[in-house]
Design an enzyme around this catalytic site. Structure first.
Site, PDB file in Angstrom:
ATOM      1  N   ASN A  96      22.645  94.499 115.872  1.00 12.79           N
ATOM      2  CA  ASN A  96      22.437  95.868 116.351  1.00 12.79           C
ATOM      3  C   ASN A  96      21.638  96.693 115.362  1.00 12.79           C
ATOM      4  OD1 ASN A  96      23.941  95.773 118.772  1.00 12.79           O
ATOM      5  ND2 ASN A  96      25.853  96.164 117.689  1.00 12.79           N
ATOM      6  N   ALA A  97      20.948  97.675 115.880  1.00  9.92           N
ATOM      7  CA  ALA A  97      20.418  98.745 115.041  1.00  9.92           C
ATOM      8  C   ALA A  97      21.483  99.834 115.026  1.00  9.92           C
ATOM      9  CB  ALA A  97      19.113  99.285 115.617  1.00  9.92           C
ATOM     10  N   ASP A  98      22.058 100.095 113.854  1.00 11.74           N
ATOM     11  CA  ASP A  98      23.127 101.089 113.724  1.00 11.74           C
ATOM     12  C   ASP A  98      22.518 102.453 113.432  1.00 11.74           C
ATOM     13  OD1 ASP A  98      25.042  99.168 114.130  1.00 11.74           O
ATOM     14  OD2 ASP A  98      25.535  98.918 112.004  1.00 11.74           O
ATOM     15  N   ASN A 156      26.033  91.187 110.512  1.00  7.86           N
ATOM     16  CA  ASN A 156      26.788  91.539 109.307  1.00  7.86           C
ATOM     17  C   ASN A 156      27.417  90.308 108.662  1.00  7.86           C
ATOM     18  OD1 ASN A 156      26.231  94.210 109.925  1.00  7.86           O
ATOM     19  ND2 ASN A 156      28.272  94.637 110.730  1.00  7.86           N
ATOM     20  N   LYS A 197      28.060  92.954 114.477  1.00  6.42           N
ATOM     21  CA  LYS A 197      29.080  92.122 113.841  1.00  6.42           C
ATOM     22  C   LYS A 197      28.557  90.741 113.444  1.00  6.42           C
ATOM     23  CE  LYS A 197      33.394  92.407 114.951  1.00  6.42           C
ATOM     24  NZ  LYS A 197      33.824  93.230 113.799  1.00  6.42           N
ATOM     25  N   ASP A 227      33.961  92.814 109.027  1.00  7.43           N
ATOM     26  CA  ASP A 227      33.019  91.693 109.079  1.00  7.43           C
ATOM     27  C   ASP A 227      32.883  91.040 107.706  1.00  7.43           C
ATOM     28  OD1 ASP A 227      32.518  92.272 111.759  1.00  7.43           O
ATOM     29  OD2 ASP A 227      30.919  93.664 111.255  1.00  7.43           O
TER      30      ASP A 227
END
Length: 378
Positions: free
Chosen positions: A79-81, A111, A108, A324
């Site tokens: 994901n792009a957080d 990570n 997740k 994670d």
């Protein structure tokens, strides 16, 4: 006080033995795409005993550069957080201003993959990103973390997954996820190449930010080759398919996830133990439980749980990705043959370092830092 090291006198191959008078023509190195025809292996569902380990401190892990080391394979999300720093969560109908905002790579699966690699263990990531700027951001972050990306796919039919992370001043967070390529465009059947790297892993990590159908295929392939599977319960808020649980060796939820999965309270350790018993009834024999500031515990059916207190951090800046970090560090220590008690301690040390840095992937600690912290603990 004793020094910790994860150097091994020999490598643990949990599911395969090299046939007599044969050799691995090619093995899982950073530039290798596995081909089943290139292996001369006898596959066994029975795991070999764990090797004994030395206790001398080491800056690096010899297995990281050994091409015969069976890798950690992470199949999951990227994901792009989108981080927004706030003093408090907004109330219903309220608009508040963020103190700052930025976009960092996360998810997740990503990570955990970066964590495994930064802990000096050869790590593959199997996942999907879109053909967009966020996909490039994540790919570069994975590459920068040393993750092997032969099985990362760019898909045109969906944008890269992203998440909105609302980070409060005490380091706690609330997260909203948009699945994107993590949940779309997967093939109905995973390729032979993807499944082959799973079957030749040392250990496999899964999470619930990709379709259950993908996790089931991966876990089934791993079980067929005798490869241990850890399923991080974080992700979609939906019942776990019994078929998936039947192929999982260790289920790793936090307290709230355990409560949702079992429909039972988890406010006290007694209640937690009863909820874990429900997991046993669901087919899982080991539960690796993350308890936040109360530490962690490993439950195994028929045995007393192993408890691990937290290793306190001087200051908690961001808990995003802490779970994670913990799960991936436990997996690395486990595949290297450490005792389960030492696996928990190694994971706790890694998580303690991770919460001291903002961002998920940026917070993943390196092996030397974890070992250095462990040396200070009696």
């Amino acid at each position: 006080m004793r020094a910790f090291s994860f150097s091994q006198s020999k490598h643990w191959h949990p599911s395969s033995q090299i046939a007599p008078n044969s050799r691995l023509i090619k093995s899982c190195s950073r530039n290798f795409n596995p081909n089943p025809a290139q292996f001369i292996l006898i596959i066994s569902r029975k795991q070999n005993p764990l090797p004994s380990l030395s206790v001398n401190s080491a800056k690096t892990n010899p297995s990281a550069n050994d091409p015969t080391t069976p890798p950690l394979v992470v199949v999951g999300s990227a994901n792009a957080d989108i981080y927004v720093e706030i003093d408090r969560l907004p109330k219903e109908g309220e608009t508040i201003s963020a103190k700052s905002g930025q976009t960092l790579a996360g998810g997740k699966g990503a990570n955990q993959a970066v964590c495994g690699s930064k802990l000096s263990y050869p790590t593959y990531f199997v996942g999907q990103v879109g053909e967009d700027a966020n996909g490039k951001l994540i790919t570069e972050a994975l590459q920068g973390g040393g993750v092997i990306l032969d099985h990362l796919k760019n898909v045109s039919g969906a944008p890269t997954g992203h998440a909105v992370v609302m980070l409060q001043s005490n380091g706690q967070n609330s997260i909203i996820i948009v699945g994107g390529a993590n949940m779309s465009c997967w093939p109905e059947n995973l390729s032979d190449e993807d499944l082959e790297i799973v079957k030749n892993a040392g250990i496999v990590l899964l999470q619930r930010e990709i379709p259950d159908s993908v996790n089931i295929q991966v876990a089934k392939a791993a079980r067929s080759a005798g490869i241990p599977v850890i399923l991080d319960a974080g992700g979609m808020d939906a019942p776990l398919p019994p078929e998936l649980l039947s192929f999982v060796d260790i289920l790793s939820p936090n307290e709230s996830e355990l409560s949702r999965l079992t429909g039972m309270p988890t406010e006290t350790f007694e209640q937690i133990s009863e909820a874990v018993g429900k997991c046993y009834e669901m087919g899982v024999k080991q539960v690796l439980l993350k308890l936040g500031d109360k530490g962690s515990a490993l439950f195994e059916e028929g045995k007393e749980p192993i408890k691990q207190p937290i290793i306190s951090a001087p200051k908690v800046l961001d808990t995003t990705g802490a779970g994670d970090t913990f799960t991936a560090a436990f997996a690395v220590a486990f595949v290297e043959g450490k005792s389960k008690k030492d696996c928990l301690k190694f994971a706790a040390a890694a998580a303690s370092l991770g919460v001291q840095v903002k961002g998920a992937i940026p917070s993943m600690p390196d092996r030397q830092s974890v070992l250095k912290l462990l040396q200070t603990i009696q």
